[in-house]
Every structure is written in C-alpha cells, then in structure tokens.
Write a protein that holds these residues in place. Sequence first.
Motif, PDB file in Angstrom:
ATOM      1  N   UNK A 182       0.896  -1.180  -0.103  1.00  7.17           N
ATOM      2  CA  UNK A 182       0.138  -0.284   0.031  1.00  7.17           C
ATOM      3  C   UNK A 182       0.655   0.867  -0.281  1.00  7.17           C
ATOM      4  N   UNK A 183       2.151   1.263   0.699  1.00 11.71           N
ATOM      5  CA  UNK A 183       2.927   1.947   0.119  1.00 11.71           C
ATOM      6  C   UNK A 183       3.410   2.886  -0.879  1.00 11.71           C
ATOM      7  N   UNK A 184       4.227   1.469  -1.180  1.00 11.93           N
ATOM      8  CA  UNK A 184       4.454   1.694  -2.377  1.00 11.93           C
ATOM      9  C   UNK A 184       3.373   2.423  -4.037  1.00 11.93           C
ATOM     10  N   UNK A 185       2.293   1.621  -3.570  1.00 10.34           N
ATOM     11  CA  UNK A 185       1.281   1.683  -4.637  1.00 10.34           C
ATOM     12  C   UNK A 185       1.461   3.296  -4.211  1.00 10.34           C
ATOM     13  N   UNK A 186       0.871   3.509  -2.851  1.00  4.22           N
ATOM     14  CA  UNK A 186       0.916   5.300  -2.499  1.00  4.22           C
ATOM     15  C   UNK A 186       1.546   6.177  -3.455  1.00  4.22           C
ATOM     16  N   UNK A 187       2.596   5.639  -3.637  1.00  7.93           N
ATOM     17  CA  UNK A 187       4.082   6.141  -3.565  1.00  7.93           C
ATOM     18  C   UNK A 187       4.433   7.081  -4.990  1.00  7.93           C
ATOM     19  N   UNK A 188       3.429   5.793  -5.981  1.00  7.10           N
ATOM     20  CA  UNK A 188       3.424   5.990  -7.128  1.00  7.10           C
ATOM     21  C   UNK A 188       2.295   7.075  -7.427  1.00  7.10           C
TER      22      UNK A 188
END
Length: 281
Positions: free
Chosen positions: A268-274
């Motif tokens: 969820x973190x890398x999805x949000x950052x992207x």
Amino acid sequence: MINIIKSDFYRIFRGVAIYIGILMILVMAGIGIYNIEPGYIGMVSSKNFEDTNYDEVLSEVTTDEMRSMTLADYRHLMMKVEGYKLDKAILGTNMNLYYVFIFVAALAVTVDFSGSSIKNTLSSAISRKKYYISKIIFVNLLCIMILAANTYFVYFANLIFNGERFASDLGTVTKITVMQIPPVMALAAILTGIAFITLRTAFYNTVTIPFIMVFQIVLSLAGAAFSIKDEYLDYEIQIMLGNLAYSPTSSYVIHSYILCGGLMVFFYLIGWLSFRKAEIR
C-alpha cells in the motif's frame, strides 16, 4: 469516498469480467467436488491426506492404470478414502481465487487509468488520498466477499453431491474462512499496489498473471541456493492458505498474520507513493 465504493460495485457487476472470474471458480470447485480431490494453481500443492487411508487406496492401482483412468474411474477410487474432508481440502487450495482477485483490482483501478475516467473523478473535489483509500476498501471488501461465497458454495455443493462423509461441519469451514482473511487481504494489497504502480491494464496483467508462478520459482531457487529452512518457506502465501485450513499452531498463525500485515503496509505504501507522483491524463 462511499460514493466511489458504491459506483465500483455497480460497475463491476454490470461488466462481464467478474462473471468470467466467478465461472472459473465454479468450474474449479465443480471439478474438485466431482473428483473428490481439489485442483490448484501454482507449483505448490497444499492438499492434506493425513489421518486417511489415501496411500493405501492408491496402492490398489498401478501407475499405468492410474494414467488410463477416466474422471469417473478416479472418482470411484477416491470414494474408498476414509476420514477425508473434501471441503477443507478445497478451501486449502484457495489460492485458486487469485486470478479472480486480479479481475477485481484491475476493474477497480487500472480501468480508470486506461479509460482516463480518473481525470474526471479527481477533478470533482475528490482528493487522491480519498480515491486511494476508497479503492483499498473496495478491493478488500469484494475479495473477502468472494472468499466467503466460495466457501459456502463448496461446502453445500460437496455436502449435497458427496454426502456428509466427505464434509466438515459448517462451523469448521466458517472458521477456516475467517482465518484465511488476512492472507486474502495481503493478496488484495499486493494486487492493488501493483495496479497503482503499473496504472495501465495491459501492463498490470503482464505483471500479475505470471506473478505467483514466477515468485514460487524464485523462492524455490533462493531456498536451494541459500539453504533456507522449509519452516520459513511455509510462509509463502499459497502454502499459508493451505496450512490455515488444517488446524495450525497459534505460533504459526501469529507469524503468518504479522507477515500479511507487513505485506499490506509495504504494497500500500509503494502504491501510494507511485500514485501520488503519477501524471493524470
């Protein structure tokens, strides 16, 4: 946020893709119920024939006879197995639901980008954060609903077709379903994160469709190269789903859930950052 979730439910059940996914589930479950033995995707079987006479029954036929058997012949052979709960075995192979979950995340996220409808959504006083959270909630809700629907279809279909001899009680299959929710949520997180990284349906499908097989091959090679203990490989998600169906220890459950929580946070973190840095067209 609630309106986005409602519109996603409306849209997904108006389309054809989700029904293709549901048909896949029914076919896989139906074959398993008829054969009295579940099929599975990936490289790992989580079927469990402990405390049954499965090996004794299979010893009655030769390898050549086994190869020439029809489905009806194999069903007749499996009917001789004692102490075997087919519904529990099928729920242990719930990684089969992965390809339906692919549909869910794609229809929730990448379709918006591929069709450019997200531009209109974000221009109507909806922030990226609210949009992102609503997609997380929707994908998780629908994946859990699919998990539950699959459980009770398998339970009642097996009970009706094969009888009580191969069926667990309703409380047991319900407990298994509840225990499998965290790894299902981890799968939802992985797919949602990948969807927000890839943004386009074609790219998303290219990554997610072979993902499980490729991951298991890499894990097997890493296990052999670095002499990773088998007890650590038991936390691969497909094996985890199988183990959670067969009375796992409290320690295993806790460690599994911690891993699932870590996967959720990471993806969820890398999805949000992207997504936060993505150019909306």
